[in-house]
Design an enzyme around this catalytic site. Structure first.
Site, PDB file in Angstrom:
ATOM      1  N   HIS A  13     108.201  70.599  67.408  1.00 63.21           N
ATOM      2  CA  HIS A  13     108.295  69.778  68.586  1.00 63.21           C
ATOM      3  C   HIS A  13     108.388  70.634  69.983  1.00 63.21           C
ATOM      4  CE1 HIS A  13     112.632  68.942  69.458  1.00 63.21           C
ATOM      5  NE2 HIS A  13     112.608  70.340  69.109  1.00 63.21           N
TER       6      HIS A  13
ATOM      7  N   CYS B 231     114.521  74.104  73.359  1.00 67.65           N
ATOM      8  CA  CYS B 231     113.522  73.172  72.722  1.00 67.65           C
ATOM      9  C   CYS B 231     112.606  72.880  73.680  1.00 67.65           C
ATOM     10  CB  CYS B 231     114.513  71.937  72.458  1.00 67.65           C
ATOM     11  SG  CYS B 231     115.219  71.983  70.441  1.00 67.65           S
TER      12      CYS B 231
ATOM     13  N   HIS C 175     108.080  74.961  68.655  1.00 65.94           N
ATOM     14  CA  HIS C 175     109.049  75.475  67.602  1.00 65.94           C
ATOM     15  C   HIS C 175     109.409  74.698  66.701  1.00 65.94           C
ATOM     16  CE1 HIS C 175     111.531  73.166  70.198  1.00 65.94           C
ATOM     17  NE2 HIS C 175     112.407  73.181  69.198  1.00 65.94           N
TER      18      HIS C 175
ATOM     19  N   HIS D 298     111.984  72.663  63.480  1.00 62.76           N
ATOM     20  CA  HIS D 298     113.501  72.424  63.105  1.00 62.76           C
ATOM     21  C   HIS D 298     113.328  72.011  61.246  1.00 62.76           C
ATOM     22  CE1 HIS D 298     115.637  72.630  66.668  1.00 62.76           C
ATOM     23  NE2 HIS D 298     114.454  71.998  67.299  1.00 62.76           N
TER      24      HIS D 298
ATOM     25  N   ASP E 287     106.516  65.720  57.803  1.00 60.68           N
ATOM     26  CA  ASP E 287     106.476  67.336  57.425  1.00 60.68           C
ATOM     27  C   ASP E 287     105.316  67.819  57.574  1.00 60.68           C
ATOM     28  OD1 ASP E 287     107.958  68.992  55.880  1.00 60.68           O
ATOM     29  OD2 ASP E 287     106.801  68.562  54.051  1.00 60.68           O
ATOM     30  N   HIS E 288     105.577  69.287  58.333  1.00 61.14           N
ATOM     31  CA  HIS E 288     104.813  70.256  58.527  1.00 61.14           C
ATOM     32  C   HIS E 288     103.946  69.758  59.748  1.00 61.14           C
ATOM     33  CE1 HIS E 288     106.472  72.090  55.130  1.00 61.14           C
ATOM     34  NE2 HIS E 288     105.934  73.399  55.521  1.00 61.14           N
TER      35      HIS E 288
ATOM     36  N   GLU F 280     119.172  67.813  63.181  1.00 61.21           N
ATOM     37  CA  GLU F 280     118.122  68.767  63.682  1.00 61.21           C
ATOM     38  C   GLU F 280     118.344  70.116  63.335  1.00 61.21           C
ATOM     39  OE1 GLU F 280     116.120  68.660  67.784  1.00 61.21           O
ATOM     40  OE2 GLU F 280     117.706  69.769  67.926  1.00 61.21           O
TER      41      GLU F 280
HETATM   42 NI    NI Z   1     113.941  71.957  69.165  1.00 58.52          NI
END
Ligand code: NI
Length: 139
Positions: free
Chosen positions: A14, A33, A39, A41, A79-80, A126
């Site tokens: 995100h 972020c 990047h 999580h 996911d991914h 997160e």
């Molecule tokens: Ni983040």
């Protein structure tokens, strides 16, 4: 009333940013972020449901069926994936953990009710130290 929690995990990318702000200003507000090149999580999701124990089975809910709903409604979609651009229920919404928890609640509320139990809460980690809990509106 009894409560049970199912944990699932997903990895997703995100970026938190306000488009009209500069990268520097976004960095001030959102920290790492806001990285312009995204990047990821390792999210951990806890889905809490409540209801009454079935006298025959001794169970509150079929956990396999609950897991299947979470996989279908949430994990397959996140996911991914990139939350900002690929996750349908997060379209046009800031990809914060708070909004993710609210979005997940709305995805799961109806299908979980159809299982015969009520969604009680959503918890999204997160990171190890930061997590959000959502218990629906009016609480
Ligand atoms: Ni983040």
């Amino acid at each position: 009333m009894i409560y049970i929690t199912r944990r699932e995990r997903f990895n997703a990318a995100h970026r938190l940013f306000i488009p009209e702000f500069s990268d520097e200003k976004n960095l001030q507000i959102f920290g790492k972020c806001s990285n312009p090149n995204w990047h990821g999580h390792n999210y951990e999701l806890f889905v809490m449901v409540k209801g009454e124990v079935d006298k025959k089975t001794g169970f509150l809910v079929n956990l396999k069926a609950l897991s299947k709903i979470i996989k279908h409604e949430i994990i397959d979609k996140t996911d991914h994936k990139n939350i900002n651009i690929e996750v349908d229920f997060m379209k046009g919404i800031m990809a914060s953990t708070e909004n993710l928890a609210i979005g997940i609640w709305h995805q799961l509320e109806k299908p979980i009710r159809e299982l015969g139990v009520e969604l009680y809460g959503i918890k999204v980690y997160e990171s190890e130290n930061n997590f959000v809990e959502y218990f629906g509106t009016g609480r």
